[in-house]
Motif scaffolding. Structure first.
Motif, PDB file in Angstrom:
ATOM      1  N   PRO A   1       0.983  -1.267  -0.024  1.00  0.00           N
ATOM      2  CA  PRO A   1       0.082  -0.180  -0.004  1.00  0.00           C
ATOM      3  C   PRO A   1       0.771   1.337   0.124  1.00  0.00           C
ATOM      4  N   ILE A   2       1.821   1.188   0.855  1.00  0.00           N
ATOM      5  CA  ILE A   2       2.712   2.508   0.670  1.00  0.00           C
ATOM      6  C   ILE A   2       3.133   2.721  -0.523  1.00  0.00           C
ATOM      7  N   THR A   3       3.908   1.777  -1.383  1.00  0.00           N
ATOM      8  CA  THR A   3       4.206   1.994  -2.782  1.00  0.00           C
ATOM      9  C   THR A   3       3.316   2.383  -3.490  1.00  0.00           C
ATOM     10  N   VAL A   4       1.961   1.949  -3.539  1.00  0.00           N
ATOM     11  CA  VAL A   4       0.814   2.185  -4.485  1.00  0.00           C
ATOM     12  C   VAL A   4       0.426   3.776  -3.970  1.00  0.00           C
ATOM     13  N   ILE A   5       0.381   4.050  -2.908  1.00  0.00           N
ATOM     14  CA  ILE A   5      -0.293   5.488  -2.464  1.00  0.00           C
ATOM     15  C   ILE A   5       0.833   6.645  -2.851  1.00  0.00           C
ATOM     16  N   CYS A   6       2.145   5.923  -2.650  1.00  0.00           N
ATOM     17  CA  CYS A   6       3.168   7.016  -3.103  1.00  0.00           C
ATOM     18  C   CYS A   6       3.259   7.354  -4.668  1.00  0.00           C
ATOM     19  N   GLU A   7       3.027   6.013  -5.357  1.00  0.00           N
ATOM     20  CA  GLU A   7       3.085   6.335  -6.937  1.00  0.00           C
ATOM     21  C   GLU A   7       1.866   6.983  -7.156  1.00  0.00           C
ATOM     22  N   LEU A   8       0.633   6.688  -6.532  1.00  0.00           N
ATOM     23  CA  LEU A   8      -0.734   7.517  -6.847  1.00  0.00           C
ATOM     24  C   LEU A   8      -0.489   9.141  -6.758  1.00  0.00           C
ATOM     25  N   ILE A   9       0.221   9.316  -5.696  1.00  0.00           N
ATOM     26  CA  ILE A   9       0.535  10.873  -5.285  1.00  0.00           C
ATOM     27  C   ILE A   9       1.579  11.532  -6.290  1.00  0.00           C
ATOM     28  N   GLY A  10       2.440  10.473  -6.447  1.00  0.00           N
ATOM     29  CA  GLY A  10       3.644  11.185  -7.201  1.00  0.00           C
ATOM     30  C   GLY A  10       4.836  11.421  -6.536  1.00  0.00           C
ATOM     31  N   ILE A  11       5.171  10.630  -5.438  1.00  0.00           N
ATOM     32  CA  ILE A  11       6.052  10.745  -4.218  1.00  0.00           C
ATOM     33  C   ILE A  11       7.432   9.948  -4.849  1.00  0.00           C
ATOM     34  N   PRO A  12       8.429  10.513  -5.028  1.00  0.00           N
ATOM     35  CA  PRO A  12       9.696   9.716  -5.687  1.00  0.00           C
ATOM     36  C   PRO A  12      10.006   8.613  -4.506  1.00  0.00           C
ATOM     37  N   ALA A  13      10.505   7.352  -5.185  1.00  0.00           N
ATOM     38  CA  ALA A  13      10.786   6.075  -4.693  1.00  0.00           C
ATOM     39  C   ALA A  13      11.809   6.490  -3.512  1.00  0.00           C
ATOM     40  N   VAL A  14      12.770   7.291  -3.585  1.00  0.00           N
ATOM     41  CA  VAL A  14      13.732   7.450  -2.795  1.00  0.00           C
ATOM     42  C   VAL A  14      13.329   8.159  -1.458  1.00  0.00           C
ATOM     43  N   ARG A  15      12.219   8.569  -1.238  1.00  0.00           N
ATOM     44  CA  ARG A  15      11.792   9.297  -0.117  1.00  0.00           C
ATOM     45  C   ARG A  15      10.578   8.422   0.356  1.00  0.00           C
ATOM     46  N   ARG A  16      10.331   7.141   0.101  1.00  0.00           N
ATOM     47  CA  ARG A  16       9.180   6.543   0.722  1.00  0.00           C
ATOM     48  C   ARG A  16       9.522   5.834   1.975  1.00  0.00           C
ATOM     49  N   ASP A  17      10.735   5.816   2.445  1.00  0.00           N
ATOM     50  CA  ASP A  17      11.142   5.216   3.723  1.00  0.00           C
ATOM     51  C   ASP A  17      10.988   6.116   4.829  1.00  0.00           C
ATOM     52  N   ASP A  18      11.056   7.596   4.109  1.00  0.00           N
ATOM     53  CA  ASP A  18      10.922   8.940   5.004  1.00  0.00           C
ATOM     54  C   ASP A  18       9.477   8.865   5.387  1.00  0.00           C
ATOM     55  N   PHE A  19       8.653   8.801   4.329  1.00  0.00           N
ATOM     56  CA  PHE A  19       7.130   8.872   4.358  1.00  0.00           C
ATOM     57  C   PHE A  19       6.543   7.839   5.468  1.00  0.00           C
ATOM     58  N   ARG A  20       7.216   6.651   5.445  1.00  0.00           N
ATOM     59  CA  ARG A  20       6.886   5.674   6.303  1.00  0.00           C
ATOM     60  C   ARG A  20       6.966   6.060   7.809  1.00  0.00           C
ATOM     61  N   ARG A  21       8.314   6.607   7.943  1.00  0.00           N
ATOM     62  CA  ARG A  21       8.477   6.768   9.414  1.00  0.00           C
ATOM     63  C   ARG A  21       7.561   8.082   9.882  1.00  0.00           C
ATOM     64  N   TRP A  22       7.427   8.971   9.005  1.00  0.00           N
ATOM     65  CA  TRP A  22       6.605  10.393   9.304  1.00  0.00           C
ATOM     66  C   TRP A  22       5.118  10.014   9.461  1.00  0.00           C
ATOM     67  N   SER A  23       4.681   9.194   8.570  1.00  0.00           N
ATOM     68  CA  SER A  23       3.219   8.976   8.695  1.00  0.00           C
ATOM     69  C   SER A  23       2.822   8.056   9.853  1.00  0.00           C
ATOM     70  N   SER A  24       3.941   7.023  10.159  1.00  0.00           N
ATOM     71  CA  SER A  24       3.708   6.361  11.486  1.00  0.00           C
ATOM     72  C   SER A  24       3.474   7.145  12.629  1.00  0.00           C
ATOM     73  N   VAL A  25       4.199   8.183  12.886  1.00  0.00           N
ATOM     74  CA  VAL A  25       4.222   9.354  13.906  1.00  0.00           C
ATOM     75  C   VAL A  25       3.041   9.925  13.765  1.00  0.00           C
ATOM     76  N   PHE A  26       2.815  10.449  12.781  1.00  0.00           N
ATOM     77  CA  PHE A  26       1.450  11.226  12.402  1.00  0.00           C
ATOM     78  C   PHE A  26       0.277  10.591  12.870  1.00  0.00           C
ATOM     79  N   VAL A  27       0.030   9.281  12.460  1.00  0.00           N
ATOM     80  CA  VAL A  27      -1.037   8.551  12.871  1.00  0.00           C
ATOM     81  C   VAL A  27      -1.105   8.177  14.356  1.00  0.00           C
ATOM     82  N   ASN A  28       0.224   7.761  14.768  1.00  0.00           N
ATOM     83  CA  ASN A  28       0.333   7.450  16.282  1.00  0.00           C
ATOM     84  C   ASN A  28       0.799   8.387  17.008  1.00  0.00           C
ATOM     85  N   ALA A  29       0.122   9.506  17.031  1.00  0.00           N
ATOM     86  CA  ALA A  29       0.698  10.694  17.721  1.00  0.00           C
ATOM     87  C   ALA A  29       0.669  10.329  19.323  1.00  0.00           C
TER      88      ALA A  29
END
Length: 393
Positions: A140-168
């Motif tokens: 799902p993280i690859t699908v949503i990042c490709e859908l939005i247009g987020i470069p593959a090299v930043r997806r690990d960053d997004f995984r870390r950031w979104s985890s904190v955001f959701v589980n604040a």
């Protein structure tokens, strides 16, 4: 095979919601934050209230609100899920114009390609593998990042950031502010890039879409990306992980699905009902007195919808605590109801069908590595998410 509700529901296990559900569909309850709320656990009552014009999104402050500057709040919270009409109506109309069914359906070949690649990697593993980190999350993280247009090299960053955001609530204020600040800075840069050089992705579509001259502002665009990353992939991760776990716990249902794969769409709906990705909806508030099921909800009272108990309401579903993929009606509230019903539900369903179908086709002998233990769940008020799921292929 029957699995008691208390074994799979974090919200029920920790806070006793299943006991409250058994004594009435609407109850006064004090949250772990000390805030008194009207807790709704009934299916019919949840549908009625989520569609009620006087039940509106709450402004109740979330975790670390005091630590977050106003400009950060505007960049993360100005999205459809937090707004009421007419602001919600305007945003949903603009977003829906870019988030089309055609765009979602066109993703199917790519989702299958990504799933196949992950399954190839799984096939090389020796011993138990954690299905969450190896399959349920990266798809799902690859699908949503490709859908939005987020470069593959930043997806690990997004995984870390979104985890904190959701589980604040399980992170410090400093961790939370740092994560959303970094995420916002990147999204602002990405918006600027897409504005100058649009590509065939959702973010470019959101930037370009307009209705009678109206467009999404930068804060609205940034907030929408936050919402898509949080709601658009975290829930699908749980749909896949919870679904695999439920089927492995119910081998008779799994064998039926393998023998009759045409049941997969119905099976996904039953899995969403049985062990959906959300424990509760984001709180609402009553802006006028409301009578429901013989109880009065006063104006100003906060309302929390406990979706897991609502989906297992015995007044709605026979044998509600049993998984049965042959049900003719697996109606559920896993994606909410009313004006805030999840716009991304078709994408989640598509990913769920592909992920489950391809997994069990590739590994028909898949089994739990530690069948005597229930997998740990993330400590979360909103999410019903398995943290890790060790399996043997």
């Amino acid at each position: 095979m029957r699995q008691p509700f208390t074994e799979i529901s974090g919200i029920a296990r920790h806070w006793g919601f299943e006991d409250l559900a058994s004594t009435g569909p609407v109850q006064r309850f004090t949250m772990f934050t000390g805030v008194p709320v009207q807790l709704v656990t009934g299916y019919a009552e949840t549908r009625e209230l989520l569609a009620h014009p006087d039940v509106v999104r709450s402004s109740m402050e979330g975790p670390h609100r005091d630590a977050v500057m106003d400009d950060l709040i505007a960049s993360t919270e100005l999205h459809m899920l937090n707004l009421n009409p007419p602001d919600h109506t305007r945003l949903r109309k603009l977003v829906a114009a870019a988030f089309t069914r055609r765009r979602i359906e066109a993703l199917e070949p790519r989702i299958r390609e990504l799933a196949a690649g992950l399954l190839d990697e799984l096939a090389t593993a020796e011993g138990p593998v954690d299905l969450v980190n190896a399959y349920s999350y990266p798809l799902p993280i690859t699908v949503i990042c490709e859908l939005i247009g987020i470069p593959a090299v930043r997806r690990d960053d997004f995984r870390r950031w979104s985890s904190v955001f959701v589980n604040a609530a399980v992170h410090t204020p400093e961790e939370y502010v740092e994560a959303i600040t970094l995420m916002r800075e990147f999204v602002h840069d990405l918006i600027a890039q897409k504005g100058q050089a649009p590509t065939d992705d959702l973010l470019s579509g959101l930037i370009a879409v307009q209705e009678d001259g109206d467009r999404l502002s930068q804060d609205e665009l940034t907030s929408m990306v936050f919402l898509l990353l949080a709601a658009g992939h975290e829930t699908t991760v749980s749909l896949i992980s919870n679904g695999v776990h439920a089927l492995l716990r119910h081998p008779d249902q799994l064998e039926l699905l393998k023998a009759e794969p045409e049941r997969l769409p119905a099976a996904v709906e039953e899995l969403l009902r049985y062990d959906g990705p959300l424990q509760a909806a984001i709180p609402y508030v009553a802006r006028a007195p409301i009578d429901v099921s013989g109880r009065r909800i006063e104006a100003g009272e906060v309302i929390v919808f406990a979706l897991l108990p609502a989906n297992r309401d015995v007044r709605k579903v026979e044998r509600a605590d049993e998984l049965d993929i042959t049900r003719s009606d697996s109606a559920h509230l896993a994606f909410g109801h009313g004006i805030h019903h999840c716009l991304g539900a078709p994408l989640a369903r598509l990913e769920g069908r592909i992920a489950l179908g391809m997994l069990f086709e590739r590994f028909p002998r898949l089994r739990l590595a530690v069948p005597e233990q229930d997998p740990p769940r993330h400590p979360s008020f909103l999410m019903n998410a398995i943290r890790e799921l060790p399996v043997l292929l």
